[in-house]
Write a protein that holds these residues in place. Structure first.
Motif, PDB file in Angstrom:
ATOM      1  N   TYR A 122       0.801  -1.226   0.000  1.00 11.62           N
ATOM      2  CA  TYR A 122       0.000   0.000   0.000  1.00 11.62           C
ATOM      3  C   TYR A 122       0.841   1.287   0.000  1.00 11.62           C
ATOM      4  O   TYR A 122       0.686   2.142  -0.861  1.00 11.62           O
ATOM      5  CB  TYR A 122      -0.936   0.023   1.212  1.00 11.62           C
ATOM      6  CG  TYR A 122      -1.942  -1.095   1.220  1.00 11.62           C
ATOM      7  CD1 TYR A 122      -3.076  -1.042   0.401  1.00 11.62           C
ATOM      8  CD2 TYR A 122      -1.770  -2.205   2.036  1.00 11.62           C
ATOM      9  CE1 TYR A 122      -4.007  -2.065   0.400  1.00 11.62           C
ATOM     10  CE2 TYR A 122      -2.692  -3.242   2.049  1.00 11.62           C
ATOM     11  CZ  TYR A 122      -3.808  -3.179   1.231  1.00 11.62           C
ATOM     12  OH  TYR A 122      -4.719  -4.187   1.235  1.00 11.62           O
ATOM     13  N   LYS A 126       1.706   4.071  -2.978  1.00 12.83           N
ATOM     14  CA  LYS A 126       1.046   5.369  -2.835  1.00 12.83           C
ATOM     15  C   LYS A 126       2.061   6.500  -2.888  1.00 12.83           C
ATOM     16  O   LYS A 126       1.842   7.537  -3.539  1.00 12.83           O
ATOM     17  CB  LYS A 126       0.269   5.418  -1.512  1.00 12.83           C
ATOM     18  CG  LYS A 126      -0.653   6.629  -1.408  1.00 12.83           C
ATOM     19  CD  LYS A 126      -1.701   6.604  -2.508  1.00 12.83           C
ATOM     20  CE  LYS A 126      -2.609   7.822  -2.455  1.00 12.83           C
ATOM     21  NZ  LYS A 126      -3.610   7.813  -3.532  1.00 12.83           N
ATOM     22  N   GLU A 129       2.987   6.984  -6.345  1.00 13.21           N
ATOM     23  CA  GLU A 129       1.913   7.667  -7.063  1.00 13.21           C
ATOM     24  C   GLU A 129       1.958   9.173  -6.802  1.00 13.21           C
ATOM     25  O   GLU A 129       1.824   9.987  -7.720  1.00 13.21           O
ATOM     26  CB  GLU A 129       0.554   7.105  -6.630  1.00 13.21           C
ATOM     27  CG  GLU A 129      -0.628   7.776  -7.307  1.00 13.21           C
ATOM     28  CD  GLU A 129      -1.955   7.293  -6.743  1.00 13.21           C
ATOM     29  OE1 GLU A 129      -2.953   7.993  -6.924  1.00 13.21           O
ATOM     30  OE2 GLU A 129      -1.973   6.212  -6.098  1.00 13.21           O
ATOM     31  N   HIS A 269      -4.148  13.053   2.040  1.00 10.58           N
ATOM     32  CA  HIS A 269      -4.413  11.740   1.461  1.00 10.58           C
ATOM     33  C   HIS A 269      -5.149  10.854   2.452  1.00 10.58           C
ATOM     34  O   HIS A 269      -5.073  11.019   3.666  1.00 10.58           O
ATOM     35  CB  HIS A 269      -3.105  11.077   1.028  1.00 10.58           C
ATOM     36  CG  HIS A 269      -2.447  11.808  -0.099  1.00 10.58           C
ATOM     37  ND1 HIS A 269      -2.790  11.620  -1.407  1.00 10.58           N
ATOM     38  CD2 HIS A 269      -1.483  12.761  -0.086  1.00 10.58           C
ATOM     39  CE1 HIS A 269      -2.056  12.408  -2.173  1.00 10.58           C
ATOM     40  NE2 HIS A 269      -1.261  13.111  -1.393  1.00 10.58           N
ATOM     41  N   LEU A 273      -5.159   4.074   4.050  1.00  9.27           N
ATOM     42  CA  LEU A 273      -3.985   3.314   3.642  1.00  9.27           C
ATOM     43  C   LEU A 273      -3.230   2.781   4.843  1.00  9.27           C
ATOM     44  O   LEU A 273      -2.450   1.843   4.739  1.00  9.27           O
ATOM     45  CB  LEU A 273      -3.069   4.196   2.796  1.00  9.27           C
ATOM     46  CG  LEU A 273      -3.630   4.591   1.428  1.00  9.27           C
ATOM     47  CD1 LEU A 273      -2.664   5.495   0.721  1.00  9.27           C
ATOM     48  CD2 LEU A 273      -3.906   3.354   0.598  1.00  9.27           C
TER      49      LEU A 273
END
Length: 555
Positions: A122, A126, A129, A269, A273
């Motif tokens: 995860y 992330k 990203e 965010h 997560l």
């Protein structure tokens, strides 16, 4: 040295000393070769747990006991929160509670496995990203700032082109003036040359007649001196003067354009997560579009009702209200100057020109007047229209709002001195831009838009420099159930527009395209009327019923 305790020796079976025993009894803590496993299990007085040596407790690297040398700490004292060996249980930790240190070890290993899985599955993707998003943002940044630079350079080229055109036109006008005056001088020069020839010829004729002593010729002589005594008119050429305007950098910057100040927003965010709140959904609360600001100065006036305020400087302000006297105050509230209107009527509105002169409207006499060196001079006299409100523009023109005598029409007129340069009254489709009611405060924005607070229409009407409608602002959409009472209006260095909403005790701040930004409140603000902004971005508000001018920092 006993080889069983030598660090260099290999592990051996505790029963037969066979090297590298493959089995271990976790309960008895003995190493066993395969041949000795059966013998060890034959002792039925104890419980046994035979496991491969690699899975046994002895395969773990236990911490060493600080008190009992070389003894492994197989327990954890809950009270002291430290690892201990079996000898410590009956020694310094007698009566304490313990737990197997491997339980903590295994629990931590499980936690580590979960963390490893989360990091790999995860969190790392992330972060990668987000890194990719930053790369995209950087590319967008280069592209968009490149567009900004291109726009600024183009604007500069436009200005250079316009300035070159102005210079070219002025040079052409100068050349034309010179040609006209030169033609007059040449014409006069030819006349003088011709007369000089005639005079010279007369001189020769007279000398000849005097030398001949001819009686008959002398008797017929007729003098031409009377004719020559009438000298021709002399053309006195007066040269034109060039009167350059003083370049004020800040005004030039405002006219050129400005950059909007954009906050750098941050994106939070999703915390799911972290696998802690995966089942929860987050809802962002609505931010109230309002700003309560403190008063920097409160300047009391002598008016029963205060209408308008205009900055002479950052320290001095002109005011007018329900009185024929217009008053100049400093920020400490000291009255510096008083000027009575020429007619003795209450002024409709006031403004300060770029040169620092006070101008005011007189609705009853239908005039606009200017105060220079303490003397009042009429600048504009209207016919069929009543003057309402006024402002001075960046170019030195005056913008005057007015209503027709029959109260059927309303318009904004631009004047250069007493000369009408522009009339703004209708939209493209022929509909009136403004209502016919009173109180239409006007202001010119830095982008040269003309902004009118139309109280009768409950709207702010903004047109561009050419008089074409850009937008109407009728209050913040979420306040649609609340009436809008726009009165005073002004703009700042960022081309933002500030509007006093009188009966709602607040000021609206919108951008140059009519987008609402926020409300401005102040505990001292009761009925905001006229507005102006000084060079330090302080807003000054004429409080109608409060009879005072409030100075506030709103940025």
């Amino acid at each position: 040295m006993d080889p069983r305790f030598s660090a260099q020796d290999v592990l051996r079976c505790d029963l037969c000393e066979t090297p590298v025993p493959p089995m271990y009894c976790d309960f008895c803590h003995v190493k066993l070769c395969k041949a000795c496993v059966g013998e060890h299990l034959f002792d039925l007085s104890k419980e046994h747990k035979i496991v491969p040596f690699k899975q046994s407790e002895s395969a773990y690297n236990y911490p060493k006991c600080a008190t009992h040398i070389n003894k492994p700490c197989e327990l954890h004292c809950k009270k002291c929160n430290i690892p201990v060996c079996s000898f410590c249980v009956s020694d310094k930790h007698n009566g304490h509670t313990f737990r197997n240190i491997l339980q903590d070890f295994n629990a931590k290993k499980e936690e580590m496995k979960k963390d490893l899985q989360e990091l790999k599955k995860y969190l790392l993707p992330k972060y990668e990203e987000i890194g990719s998003e930053i790369d995209v943002e950087k590319s967008n940044l280069d592209r968009e700032y490149g567009k900004l630079i291109t726009a600024v350079v183009k604007k500069g080229e436009d200005w250079h082109r316009e300035i070159n055109n102005i210079v070219k036109k002025l040079k052409s006008e100068i050349d034309e003036m010179k040609s006209r005056q030169l033609a007059l001088l040449l014409k006069q020069e030819n006349t003088i040359k011709h007369k000089c020839l005639e005079v010279r010829q007369s001189i020769l004729d007279l000398k000849k007649m005097l030398d001949l002593n001819d009686v008959s010729l002398t008797s017929g002589y007729k003098s031409h001196n009377e004719e020559f005594r009438k000298l021709p008119f002399t053309v006195k050429v007066s040269l034109p003067c060039f009167s350059p305007q003083v370049i004020k950098t800040e005004q030039l910057r405002q006219m050129f354009g400005s950059l909007s100040v954009l906050p750098i927003s941050s994106k939070e965010h999703d915390d799911t997560l972290k696998m802690i709140k995966s089942s929860q959904s987050s809802v962002c609360p609505e931010v109230k579009p309002e700003l309560t600001i403190q008063t920097k100065a409160l300047i009391p006036t002598d008016f029963l009702n205060l209408y308008s305020v205009s900055c002479l400087s950052d320290e001095e302000i002109w005011t007018c209200g329900d009185d024929k006297i217009m008053k100049l105050y400093n920020l400490q509230g000291k009255l510096l100057k008083s000027i009575q209107t020429k007619s003795g009527n209450i002024p409709g509105d006031i403004a300060v020109t770029r040169s620092g002169d006070l101008v005011y409207t007189d609705p009853k006499t239908k005039t606009v007047n200017i105060v220079k060196n303490g003397e009042i001079r009429e600048v504009i006299r209207l016919r069929g229209w009543d003057s309402c409100n006024i402002c001075s523009t960046y170019s030195g023109d005056l913008l005057v709002t007015m209503n027709s005598d029959d109260k059927e029409h309303s318009k904004v007129v631009r004047y250069f001195g007493s000369i009408e340069k522009q009339s703004i009254q209708f939209a493209d489709i022929g509909q009136p831009l403004y209502s016919c009611g009173p109180n239409k405060y006007v202001s010119e924005n830095g982008n040269l838009d003309i902004c009118v607070a139309d109280y009768g229409a409950s709207a702010v009407v903004v047109v561009n420099q050419a008089g074409k409608l850009r937008f109407r602002y009728t209050s913040y959409p979420k306040c649609s159930g609340t009436s809008f009472y726009p009165l005073g209006i002004t703009t700042d260095s960022q081309n933002q527009i500030l509007i006093s909403d009188c009966l709602n005790h607040q000021i609206h701040l919108i951008d140059q395209d009519g987008q609402f930004l926020r409300f401005i409140f102040n505990e001292d603000l009761y009925n905001p009327y006229g507005l102006c902004v000084d060079t330090k971005e302080n807003i000054l508000v004429a409080d109608w019923k409060g009879k005072s001018v409030l100075k506030m920092k709103y940025k």
